[in-house]
Design a protein around this motif. Sequence first.
Motif, PDB file in Angstrom:
ATOM      1  N   UNK A 178     -57.274 -15.865 -25.741  1.00 20.80           N
ATOM      2  CA  UNK A 178     -56.261 -14.846 -26.059  1.00 20.80           C
ATOM      3  C   UNK A 178     -55.443 -14.518 -24.812  1.00 20.80           C
ATOM      4  N   UNK A 179     -54.165 -14.235 -25.017  1.00 16.37           N
ATOM      5  CA  UNK A 179     -53.244 -13.867 -23.948  1.00 16.37           C
ATOM      6  C   UNK A 179     -52.591 -12.538 -24.279  1.00 16.37           C
ATOM      7  N   UNK A 180     -52.098 -11.835 -23.264  1.00 21.67           N
ATOM      8  CA  UNK A 180     -51.398 -10.570 -23.482  1.00 21.67           C
ATOM      9  C   UNK A 180     -50.236 -10.774 -24.446  1.00 21.67           C
ATOM     10  N   UNK A 181     -50.152  -9.936 -25.451  1.00 26.66           N
ATOM     11  CA  UNK A 181     -49.029  -9.964 -26.382  1.00 26.66           C
ATOM     12  C   UNK A 181     -49.131 -10.973 -27.502  1.00 26.66           C
ATOM     13  N   UNK A 182     -50.195 -11.779 -27.542  1.00 27.50           N
ATOM     14  CA  UNK A 182     -50.247 -12.754 -28.631  1.00 27.50           C
ATOM     15  C   UNK A 182     -50.815 -12.123 -29.898  1.00 27.50           C
ATOM     16  N   UNK A 183     -50.336 -12.644 -30.991  1.00 26.79           N
ATOM     17  CA  UNK A 183     -50.839 -12.274 -32.303  1.00 26.79           C
ATOM     18  C   UNK A 183     -50.978 -13.603 -33.027  1.00 26.79           C
ATOM     19  N   UNK A 184     -52.172 -14.194 -32.942  1.00 34.62           N
ATOM     20  CA  UNK A 184     -52.379 -15.548 -33.448  1.00 34.62           C
ATOM     21  C   UNK A 184     -51.338 -16.503 -32.898  1.00 34.62           C
ATOM     22  N   UNK A 185     -51.123 -16.423 -31.591  1.00 29.97           N
ATOM     23  CA  UNK A 185     -50.237 -17.251 -30.783  1.00 29.97           C
ATOM     24  C   UNK A 185     -48.758 -16.923 -30.952  1.00 29.97           C
ATOM     25  N   UNK A 186     -48.413 -15.844 -31.650  1.00 29.00           N
ATOM     26  CA  UNK A 186     -47.017 -15.452 -31.798  1.00 29.00           C
ATOM     27  C   UNK A 186     -46.798 -14.152 -31.024  1.00 29.00           C
ATOM     28  N   UNK A 187     -46.059 -14.199 -29.886  1.00 31.09           N
ATOM     29  CA  UNK A 187     -45.787 -12.967 -29.168  1.00 31.09           C
ATOM     30  C   UNK A 187     -45.047 -11.984 -30.053  1.00 31.09           C
ATOM     31  N   UNK A 188     -45.308 -10.707 -29.849  1.00 31.23           N
ATOM     32  CA  UNK A 188     -44.738  -9.668 -30.694  1.00 31.23           C
ATOM     33  C   UNK A 188     -43.268  -9.425 -30.359  1.00 31.23           C
ATOM     34  N   UNK A 189     -42.813  -9.824 -29.193  1.00 34.10           N
ATOM     35  CA  UNK A 189     -41.430  -9.631 -28.776  1.00 34.10           C
ATOM     36  C   UNK A 189     -40.553 -10.747 -29.335  1.00 34.10           C
ATOM     37  N   UNK A 190     -39.252 -10.653 -29.061  1.00 32.41           N
ATOM     38  CA  UNK A 190     -38.331 -11.682 -29.521  1.00 32.41           C
ATOM     39  C   UNK A 190     -38.472 -12.979 -28.738  1.00 32.41           C
ATOM     40  N   UNK A 191     -38.967 -12.907 -27.526  1.00 27.05           N
ATOM     41  CA  UNK A 191     -39.113 -14.131 -26.747  1.00 27.05           C
ATOM     42  C   UNK A 191     -40.401 -14.838 -27.161  1.00 27.05           C
ATOM     43  N   UNK A 192     -40.347 -16.152 -27.205  1.00 29.13           N
ATOM     44  CA  UNK A 192     -41.510 -16.953 -27.571  1.00 29.13           C
ATOM     45  C   UNK A 192     -41.865 -17.882 -26.419  1.00 29.13           C
ATOM     46  N   UNK A 193     -43.150 -18.025 -26.179  1.00 22.63           N
ATOM     47  CA  UNK A 193     -43.610 -19.024 -25.229  1.00 22.63           C
ATOM     48  C   UNK A 193     -43.767 -20.323 -26.001  1.00 22.63           C
ATOM     49  N   UNK A 194     -42.979 -21.313 -25.646  1.00 15.78           N
ATOM     50  CA  UNK A 194     -43.056 -22.597 -26.340  1.00 15.78           C
ATOM     51  C   UNK A 194     -44.240 -23.390 -25.802  1.00 15.78           C
ATOM     52  N   UNK A 195     -45.117 -23.778 -26.685  1.00 15.27           N
ATOM     53  CA  UNK A 195     -46.258 -24.612 -26.329  1.00 15.27           C
ATOM     54  C   UNK A 195     -46.026 -25.946 -27.013  1.00 15.27           C
ATOM     55  N   UNK A 196     -45.680 -26.944 -26.215  1.00 15.81           N
ATOM     56  CA  UNK A 196     -45.277 -28.208 -26.790  1.00 15.81           C
ATOM     57  C   UNK A 196     -46.449 -29.150 -26.990  1.00 15.81           C
ATOM     58  N   UNK A 197     -47.474 -29.027 -26.131  1.00 16.02           N
ATOM     59  CA  UNK A 197     -48.529 -30.037 -26.187  1.00 16.02           C
ATOM     60  C   UNK A 197     -49.358 -29.974 -27.461  1.00 16.02           C
ATOM     61  N   UNK A 198     -49.637 -31.143 -27.966  1.00  9.85           N
ATOM     62  CA  UNK A 198     -50.488 -31.328 -29.119  1.00  9.85           C
ATOM     63  C   UNK A 198     -51.909 -30.960 -28.710  1.00  9.85           C
ATOM     64  N   UNK A 199     -52.696 -30.425 -29.651  1.00 11.48           N
ATOM     65  CA  UNK A 199     -54.065 -30.034 -29.309  1.00 11.48           C
ATOM     66  C   UNK A 199     -54.866 -31.211 -28.770  1.00 11.48           C
ATOM     67  N   UNK A 200     -54.546 -32.411 -29.225  1.00 19.39           N
ATOM     68  CA  UNK A 200     -55.284 -33.600 -28.777  1.00 19.39           C
ATOM     69  C   UNK A 200     -55.031 -33.904 -27.301  1.00 19.39           C
ATOM     70  N   UNK A 201     -53.894 -33.439 -26.759  1.00 21.01           N
ATOM     71  CA  UNK A 201     -53.597 -33.657 -25.351  1.00 21.01           C
ATOM     72  C   UNK A 201     -54.508 -32.840 -24.441  1.00 21.01           C
ATOM     73  N   UNK A 202     -55.081 -31.765 -24.939  1.00 20.99           N
ATOM     74  CA  UNK A 202     -55.968 -30.915 -24.145  1.00 20.99           C
ATOM     75  C   UNK A 202     -57.373 -31.509 -24.021  1.00 20.99           C
TER      76      UNK A 202
END
Length: 177
Positions: free
Chosen positions: A127-151
């Motif tokens: 979990x990260x500050x401001x996330x709600x199931x990976x969707x920030x509550x503000x208008x700005x979004x953190x783009x996470x491009x990597x596929x889960x398999x890349x991790x």
Amino acid sequence: MSAMALYTPWRMDYITGAIDNKESGCFMCRAVNSNDELVVYRGNYCIVIMNKYPYNRGHLLIAPKRHVPGIVDLTDEELMECAMLIKASTCALSELLKPVDFNIGVNVGRIAGAGYEEHVHFHIVPRWNGDVNSIPVKYTLDAVINDIKELIPELSKLMRRCMSNDGGGPEVHTNKG
């Protein structure tokens, strides 16, 4: 403030119940008995699997290799290894993804919310500050491009280090403020 939608195709089949019918049976048992690409770590009694339908980036599942429905069905060895893998998972995820905190839990039984109730498993959700199931509550979004398999390759390496007896894993951090 207007509502905002975010397209999350990786969860759509799960949410709508349209999961591929070819995948009948227990997905955890299939992972145990195959070279499943989502397996992050294999222990003596348990496995760590990257969640195919994650709530958040890095969402892991820890399951015994035996097909059992509840915690009371686990042997002491299985339960101990699950606990060790929970610790190692938070260690590895802390280093790789730098989350602020974690949700760690298990739902035992359908009424308790288990999505798959026949094979007990634990969830580790970064979990990260401001996330709600990976969707920030503000208008700005953190783009996470990597596929889960890349991790998985790096996470697998870190899991092995965190599970080793040399204490070489990073300290798990939590938000203190």
